[in-house]
Design a protein around this motif. Structure first.
Motif, short mmCIF file in Angstrom:
data_model
loop_
_atom_site.label_atom_id
_atom_site.label_comp_id
_atom_site.label_asym_id
_atom_site.label_seq_id
_atom_site.Cartn_x
_atom_site.Cartn_y
_atom_site.Cartn_z
N SER A 7 0.82 -1.21 0.00
CA SER A 7 0.00 0.00 0.00
C SER A 7 0.85 1.26 0.00
O SER A 7 1.83 1.37 0.73
CB SER A 7 -0.92 0.01 1.23
N SER A 66 -5.48 -1.26 6.03
CA SER A 66 -5.57 -1.62 4.61
C SER A 66 -6.73 -2.57 4.32
O SER A 66 -6.96 -2.92 3.16
CB SER A 66 -4.26 -2.29 4.17
N GLU A 121 -9.46 -6.11 0.98
CA GLU A 121 -8.55 -4.97 0.87
C GLU A 121 -9.26 -3.68 0.45
O GLU A 121 -10.09 -3.68 -0.46
CB GLU A 121 -7.46 -5.25 -0.16
N GLU A 122 -8.88 -2.59 1.11
CA GLU A 122 -9.04 -1.22 0.62
C GLU A 122 -7.69 -0.56 0.87
O GLU A 122 -7.54 0.32 1.72
CB GLU A 122 -10.17 -0.48 1.33
N SER A 123 -6.71 -1.02 0.11
CA SER A 123 -5.32 -0.67 0.40
C SER A 123 -4.68 0.24 -0.63
O SER A 123 -3.47 0.47 -0.59
CB SER A 123 -4.48 -1.95 0.51
N ASN A 142 -8.36 8.92 -1.34
CA ASN A 142 -8.24 7.87 -0.34
C ASN A 142 -9.64 7.39 0.07
O ASN A 142 -10.44 8.17 0.59
CB ASN A 142 -7.49 8.39 0.89
N ASP A 165 -9.99 4.28 1.83
CA ASP A 165 -9.85 3.13 2.73
C ASP A 165 -10.84 3.22 3.88
O ASP A 165 -11.35 4.29 4.21
CB ASP A 165 -8.41 3.01 3.24
N SER A 178 -6.76 -2.16 -4.37
CA SER A 178 -5.49 -2.81 -4.08
C SER A 178 -4.46 -2.40 -5.11
O SER A 178 -4.77 -2.23 -6.28
CB SER A 178 -5.67 -4.33 -4.10
#
Length: 337
Positions: free
Chosen positions: A135, A155, A214-216, A228, A230, A296
Motif C-alpha cells: 500500500s 488496509s 482490501e481497501e489498500s 483515499n 480506505d 489494491s
C-alpha cells in the motif's frame, strides 16, 4: 665485454574509452533486465505478506467467534462515537498491550479527539497486521487539531453486505450517508452496524461468504486524481459509528432531522467491482461513502478473506452480482472461487 640490450613490449595499463563505454552499456542492459525481476520478486513477497495478514485476521475472527459464540460487531455506537470490529480482534492479533489501554465505555470511545483516552492510547501505534506492505496510502492519518494524534489507517475493511440492486434482493439496507448521497449501507454481511452476527446465521456457508477484504490503494477519478477511500480514512482503525440501529433501521443518534445518517467506519457495503473509479454513487473519500470500492495495488484485483479463514484473489473483472452474492451471508447462492 659486449652488453646485450632487450626491448620490452609496451603494456597497456587501462581500457580505451570505447571499451569502457561498451562495458558500461553492457552493465546497463543487465541492470535493465534484472530490475523487473527484482521488483517482481519484491512484489511477490509483499503479496504473500498481505495474504498472511488476512489469514491472521481470519484466525482472530474465528477465535473470537469460538470464545463469544458470535462475530464482532462491525461498527458500534456506545455513548457517542463507538468502536469497530478491529477493537475486538486486538488480543488475537497480539496487540493486548494497546487493548488493555483502551476504554470501550468512555464517551466517544472510537473518536480519537483531543484529550481522549483512546486517542492517546492509539497515537502513533502501527499495527502490522492491519497494513498491506504494497500500500502507498500513508500509514498514519493526522486526527484532530491543533496537535493531531497520528492514527494508523488500516488496509483491510469489514464487509457489511451488499446493496439492493443489480439482481440481488436485499431488504436489510438503509439509505446512507450524511451529507446526502445516493448510497446504501447493509446488514446482510458478517460485520454490520450495531449487531453481532452468529455463525448459524451464515446460511450460505463460511467458505462462500466474504468477511474482510482490501481497501489498500487510492481510487482514481475521471481526471486521474487519487482519492483515499480506505475503510478508516480519515479517523483511523478504531472508529465505528455514531449512528444507532441496524439496517434497515439505521438512523442518526442525534434525531430524525439528520437524514440520511452518518456512515460507519471500517466497513463497506459492496456495490461495485474492485478498483472501480472514484466518483460513482455512494462513493466518497471524506466524508466516507458507504459503498467505497475494494482497492489494491496488486495488479488485477484484491485479496479477500472468506469467513472460513481462506484467502482468495478477487479479480477486478469479477461479475458485480457475483461479488455482491459473496458479500451476503444468506442469499441462497453457493457462489465461491
Amino acid at each position: 665485454m659486449k652488453m646485450l640490450y632487450f626491448k620490452h613490449r609496451n603494456t597497456r595499463s587501462a581500457f580505451s574509452l570505447v571499451e569502457l563505454l561498451v562495458v558500461i552499456a553492457i552493465i546497463g542492459v543487465l541492470i535493465a533486465l534484472l530490475l523487473p525481476a527484482v521488483q517482481s520478486a519484491r512484489e511477490a513477497a509483499r503479496r504473500s505478506s498481505c495474504q498472511n495478514n488476512l489469514r491472521q485476521i481470519g484466525v482472530a475472527l474465528l477465535n473470537f467467534e469460538s470464545a463469544h459464540k458470535r462475530l464482532p460487531i462491525g461498527a458500534r455506537y456506545t455513548a457517542g462515537w463507538g468502536t469497530c470490529w478491529w477493537y475486538d480482534l486486538l488480543p488475537d492479533l497480539e496487540e493486548s498491550v494497546i487493548y488493555q489501554k483502551l476504554n470501550l465505555q468512555s464517551p466517544n470511545a472510537g473518536l480519537p479527539s483531543v484529550g481522549s483516552t483512546n486517542g492517546q492510547a492509539s497515537n502513533g501505534v502501527n499495527i502490522a497486521a492491519m497494513r498491506c506492505p504494497s500500500s502507498q496510502i500513508p500509514t498514519f492519518s493526522p486526527v484532530t487539531l491543533p496537535f493531531p494524534y497520528q492514527i494508523c489507517l488500516p488496509s483491510y475493511v469489514g464487509i457489511a453486505g451488499s446493496t439492493n440492486e443489480g439482481g440481488l434482493s436485499e431488504p436489510r439496507v438503509s439509505t446512507c450517508c450524511s451529507p446526502a448521497m445516493d448510497g446504501q449501507i447493509s446488514a446482510g454481511g458478517t460485520l454490520v452496524p450495531n449487531q453481532a452476527i452468529r455463525i448459524c446465521q451464515v446460511n450460505d456457508g463460511t467458505s462462500n461468504t466474504l468477511s474482510v477484504a482490501e481497501e489498500s490503494d487510492f481510487a482514481t477519478d475521471k481526471s486521474g486524481n487519487e482519492q483515499n477511500v480506505d475503510g478508516g480514512y480519515p479517523l483511523g482503525w478504531l472508529s465505528g459509528t455514531n449512528a444507532v440501529g441496524t439496517p434497515p433501521n439505521y438512523v442518526s443518534a442525534t434525531g430524525p432531522m439528520m437524514t440520511p445518517p452518518p456512515s460507519s467506519w471500517n466497513i463497506t457495503t459492496i456495490r461495485y467491482q474492485p478498483n472501480s473509479m472514484y466518483g460513482q454513487k455512494g462513493v466518497a473519500g471524506n466524508p466516507r461513502g458507504p459503498n467505497n470500492p475494494l482497492t489494491s495495488p496488486h495488479p488485477g484485483g484484491v485479496y479477500g478473506l472468506m469467513l472460513d479463514g481462506s484467502v482468495h484473489f478477487i479479480k477486478e473483472t469479477i461479475d458485480p452480482l457475483t461479488l455482491r452474492r459473496l458479500a451476503t451471508r444468506d442469499d441462497g447462492g453457493q457462489t465461491s472461487f
